[in-house]
Design a protein around this motif. Structure first.
Motif, PDB file in Angstrom:
ATOM      1  N   TRP A 469      -3.522   9.990  21.069  1.00  0.00           N
ATOM      2  CA  TRP A 469      -3.254  11.013  20.251  1.00  0.00           C
ATOM      3  C   TRP A 469      -2.745  10.387  19.001  1.00  0.00           C
ATOM      4  N   GLU A 470      -1.889   9.471  18.860  1.00  0.00           N
ATOM      5  CA  GLU A 470      -1.494   8.798  17.654  1.00  0.00           C
ATOM      6  C   GLU A 470      -2.440   8.154  16.972  1.00  0.00           C
ATOM      7  N   ASN A 471      -3.397   7.401  17.502  1.00  0.00           N
ATOM      8  CA  ASN A 471      -4.402   6.709  16.990  1.00  0.00           C
ATOM      9  C   ASN A 471      -5.156   7.558  16.134  1.00  0.00           C
ATOM     10  N   LYS A 472      -5.594   8.850  16.753  1.00  0.00           N
ATOM     11  CA  LYS A 472      -6.408   9.867  16.270  1.00  0.00           C
ATOM     12  C   LYS A 472      -5.857  10.379  15.058  1.00  0.00           C
ATOM     13  N   LYS A 473      -4.418  10.652  15.309  1.00  0.00           N
ATOM     14  CA  LYS A 473      -3.767  11.321  14.287  1.00  0.00           C
ATOM     15  C   LYS A 473      -3.690  10.320  12.889  1.00  0.00           C
ATOM     16  N   ARG A 474      -3.790   9.128  12.943  1.00  0.00           N
ATOM     17  CA  ARG A 474      -3.492   8.137  11.856  1.00  0.00           C
ATOM     18  C   ARG A 474      -4.778   7.974  11.326  1.00  0.00           C
ATOM     19  N   SER A 475      -5.978   7.990  12.106  1.00  0.00           N
ATOM     20  CA  SER A 475      -7.460   7.930  11.652  1.00  0.00           C
ATOM     21  C   SER A 475      -7.569   8.900  10.710  1.00  0.00           C
ATOM     22  N   LYS A 476      -7.119  10.152  10.802  1.00  0.00           N
ATOM     23  CA  LYS A 476      -7.462  11.338   9.930  1.00  0.00           C
ATOM     24  C   LYS A 476      -6.275  11.224   8.740  1.00  0.00           C
ATOM     25  N   GLN A 477      -5.228  10.587   8.576  1.00  0.00           N
ATOM     26  CA  GLN A 477      -4.382  10.587   7.622  1.00  0.00           C
ATOM     27  C   GLN A 477      -4.840   9.621   6.328  1.00  0.00           C
ATOM     28  N   VAL A 478      -4.635   9.896   5.167  1.00  0.00           N
ATOM     29  CA  VAL A 478      -4.633   8.958   3.961  1.00  0.00           C
ATOM     30  C   VAL A 478      -3.616   8.014   4.302  1.00  0.00           C
ATOM     31  N   HIS A 479      -3.940   6.703   4.265  1.00  0.00           N
ATOM     32  CA  HIS A 479      -2.996   5.830   4.348  1.00  0.00           C
ATOM     33  C   HIS A 479      -2.272   5.401   3.168  1.00  0.00           C
ATOM     34  N   ASP A 480      -0.934   5.050   3.240  1.00  0.00           N
ATOM     35  CA  ASP A 480      -0.205   4.640   2.004  1.00  0.00           C
ATOM     36  C   ASP A 480      -0.298   3.251   1.923  1.00  0.00           C
ATOM     37  N   LEU A 481      -1.473   2.669   1.348  1.00  0.00           N
ATOM     38  CA  LEU A 481      -1.675   1.187   1.393  1.00  0.00           C
ATOM     39  C   LEU A 481      -0.604   0.666   0.316  1.00  0.00           C
ATOM     40  N   ASN A 482       0.170   1.385  -0.422  1.00  0.00           N
ATOM     41  CA  ASN A 482       1.100   0.869  -1.504  1.00  0.00           C
ATOM     42  C   ASN A 482       2.427   0.350  -0.845  1.00  0.00           C
ATOM     43  N   LEU A 483       2.498   0.511   0.573  1.00  0.00           N
ATOM     44  CA  LEU A 483       3.765   0.202   1.036  1.00  0.00           C
ATOM     45  C   LEU A 483       4.228  -1.485   0.783  1.00  0.00           C
ATOM     46  N   LEU A 489       7.761  -3.466   7.283  1.00  0.00           N
ATOM     47  CA  LEU A 489       8.519  -4.299   8.465  1.00  0.00           C
ATOM     48  C   LEU A 489       9.476  -3.045   8.994  1.00  0.00           C
ATOM     49  N   ASP A 490       9.981  -2.368   8.000  1.00  0.00           N
ATOM     50  CA  ASP A 490      10.821  -1.198   8.622  1.00  0.00           C
ATOM     51  C   ASP A 490      10.390  -0.418   9.744  1.00  0.00           C
ATOM     52  N   LEU A 491       9.110  -0.175   9.474  1.00  0.00           N
ATOM     53  CA  LEU A 491       8.275   0.626  10.116  1.00  0.00           C
ATOM     54  C   LEU A 491       7.914  -0.028  11.422  1.00  0.00           C
ATOM     55  N   GLY A 492       7.277  -1.296  11.429  1.00  0.00           N
ATOM     56  CA  GLY A 492       6.778  -1.841  12.634  1.00  0.00           C
ATOM     57  C   GLY A 492       5.568  -1.118  13.274  1.00  0.00           C
ATOM     58  N   ASP A 493       5.718  -0.746  14.318  1.00  0.00           N
ATOM     59  CA  ASP A 493       4.402  -0.092  14.955  1.00  0.00           C
ATOM     60  C   ASP A 493       4.383   1.287  14.610  1.00  0.00           C
ATOM     61  N   LEU A 494       5.394   1.864  13.901  1.00  0.00           N
ATOM     62  CA  LEU A 494       5.289   3.211  13.079  1.00  0.00           C
ATOM     63  C   LEU A 494       4.591   3.147  12.107  1.00  0.00           C
ATOM     64  N   ASN A 495       4.095   2.043  11.569  1.00  0.00           N
ATOM     65  CA  ASN A 495       3.266   1.670  10.074  1.00  0.00           C
ATOM     66  C   ASN A 495       2.109   2.629  10.378  1.00  0.00           C
ATOM     67  N   PRO A 496       1.611   3.138   9.242  1.00  0.00           N
ATOM     68  CA  PRO A 496       0.508   4.098   9.382  1.00  0.00           C
ATOM     69  C   PRO A 496      -0.556   3.164   9.521  1.00  0.00           C
ATOM     70  N   GLU A 497      -0.754   1.976   9.354  1.00  0.00           N
ATOM     71  CA  GLU A 497      -1.804   1.008   9.442  1.00  0.00           C
ATOM     72  C   GLU A 497      -1.945   0.639  10.851  1.00  0.00           C
TER      73      GLU A 497
END
Length: 502
Positions: A469-483, A489-497
């Motif tokens: 579910w998490e992978n599908k949700k992230r695939s539909k999101q617009v990623h903030d690639l300007n992080l 590093l703070d997000l770790g695996d919570l990073n949208p990428e």
């Protein structure tokens, strides 16, 4: 030790000495790359395959031998029991079970602090000191004169050993990309199978020293194995590997390449960043971390039940002590081979979930036979193979699956320690699952093992659903690639990428 497979010769031809390791592309995206990641250039004097082989030679033998000795020193009390431990220390009732239980008290409590200390002191120093510590305690265990002394030594044995399992998994996860990690995790974890097989052979030999210098055979088991462990710890203090950032045995360009390919697979490591109390709180607020603990917890009960009580169960088949030890060896040996087959196939398929469920089904079938068949020794003994194979092949895949889905040093250090620490609560349950009063059929113990295996299955399905579910949700999101790198590093695996591996 089994030979580890590396990228094929055809891959080396595709990416020559000065080649590149491609980490982008849709096919690999869920496992070994972040979207938009660049190709990682291999140093011109070597290849990706050669560097991986070099890492294998420096990492895997050390962690495997270390954990083999730790597991051997932990479960050899089961072998000692067959050679007069309870009689000489005047133990009765559930006192033997209590001696097993007290080992897990510090093992559970000190897991996360120990992993934090591991990061602070480096694996070479911290793991070697702990090795010397539990080896010394094992020697003292062979010198105890009463039940209280046995309890004390078992407590300190747990205190020194608690860092090894999550610490070694943490170290391995810091060196390998996700799609190549399972073989290494399973080879390390299969040290438990080798320890079980080796322990049975060694105990059958040492047991023949019974009454030499007025020492019973069980004392010699602890004394000799403990002395060897201490010697090993002293050697490791000067030779044991550490994290990639501290690897002096790699050239500078090789070390930078290893770090770069790990960043492409797992994101920034954050090795230089200290773990704070806030990090612990943030990691533990993720429900997927709790599911990882329950997946492992459910299998610890049957795993330790087998490790501690297999000699007792086999002895109930009316074998003498020496034959009992020898009969305990084949299930462990077969378990080692089967575990490596599962690991190789799992890495090849870049998939974990189905291999976990398949292995668990084998364990369930074994315990079901033991629970229902009591008049055919050949069938009962064969069922021991199934329980050992299924349990000890599923556990390393669960730990690898969970660990490699944790991004960054701080989340992996905390998450891996939590999974192992919480899971080992099951060790306490296991120690009271097989008591003398239930012999020779042990129906209660087998039923308990089956129940907790089912808990592990449910947790695995829940975790698989959560990350899907998490992978599908992230695939539909617009990623903030300007992080920024610090934010990632703070997000770790919570990073949208980040993409979780199923």
């Amino acid at each position: 030790m089994s030979e580890l497979k590396h990228p094929s010769d055809e891959e080396d031809t595709k990416y020559p000495a000065a080649g590149k390791v491609a980490v982008g592309g849709d096919a690999a995206r869920h496992y070994d790359s972040a979207p938009g990641s660049e190709e990682v250039v291999c140093p011109p004097h070597t290849t990706d395959r050669r560097i991986t082989t070099k890492i294998d030679a420096y990492i895997i033998p050390f962690v495997s031998v270390l954990y083999l000795m730790a597991f051997l020193d932990r479960v050899n009390i089961g072998n000692a029991r067959a050679f007069g431990l309870e009689e000489e220390l005047h133990m009765g009732g559930v006192e033997y079970n209590t001696a097993l239980t007290i080992f897990f008290v510090p093992y559970i409590v000190f897991e996360i602090p120990s992993n934090i200390l591991l990061k602070h002191f480096t694996p070479r120093v911290w793991l070697s000191i702990c090795c010397i510590g539990f080896g010394s305690v094992t020697v003292f265990q062979g010198l105890v004169q009463n039940y209280s002394g046995l309890l004390a030594t078992r407590f300190f044995l747990g205190a020194f050993e608690c860092v090894l399992f999550p610490g070694c998994f943490y170290l391995i996860g810091s060196w390998y990309r996700r799609a190549e990690a399972q073989k290494r995790f399973s080879l390390f974890f299969s040290s438990t199978s080798l320890a079980g097989a080796f322990g049975g052979l060694l105990a059958s030999a040492i047991g023949k020293m019974d009454h030499i210098r007025n020492y019973r055979g069980w004392r010699w088991i602890f004394l000799l194995e403990g002395c060897f462990t201490v010697l090993l710890g002293v050697i490791f203090l000067f030779t044991f590997p550490s994290f990639p950032e501290q690897a002096t045995w790699l050239r500078d360009d090789e070390r930078e390449y290893v770090k770069a390919r790990l960043r492409a697979s797992q994101g920034a490591s954050g090795a230089e960043r200290k773990i704070k109390l806030r990090d612990v709180k943030d990691v533990m607020s993720d429900y997927k971390i709790w599911l990882g603990g329950f997946m492992y917890f459910g299998l610890i009960v049957p795993a330790y039940s087998y490790a501690y009580f297999a000699p007792t169960i086999i002895q109930s088949y009316k074998y003498d002590p020496i034959t009992t030890q020898l009969r305990s060896v084949p299930p462990w040996a077969v378990s080692f081979g089967f575990s490596m087959i599962v690991a190789i196939l799992s890495d090849w398929a870049k998939h974990r979930f189905s291999f976990i469920i398949g292995s668990i089904c084998i364990a369930i079938s074994g315990f079901a036979v033991l629970l229902s068949v009591h008049d055919n020794l050949q069938v009962q003994y064969a069922a021991l193979f199934l329980t050992c194979m299924g349990t000890y092949s599923a556990m390393p895949v669960i730990v690898c699956w969970f660990n490699m889905n944790l991004g960054g040093h701080h989340r992996r250090a905390i998450g891996s320690a939590w999974q192992i620490g919480f899971g080992n609560i099951g060790g306490i349950i296991a120690t009271y699952s097989f008591v003398k009063g239930d012999a020779p059929f042990y129906r209660k113990g087998y039923a308990i093992c089956l129940s907790f295996i089912c808990l592990s299955v449910l947790s695995c399905f829940a975790y698989a659903a959560a990350i899907t579910w998490e992978n599908k949700k992230r695939s539909k999101q617009v990623h903030d690639l300007n992080l920024t790198e610090a934010q990632k590093l703070d997000l770790g695996d919570l990073n949208p990428e980040f993409r979780y591996m199923l």
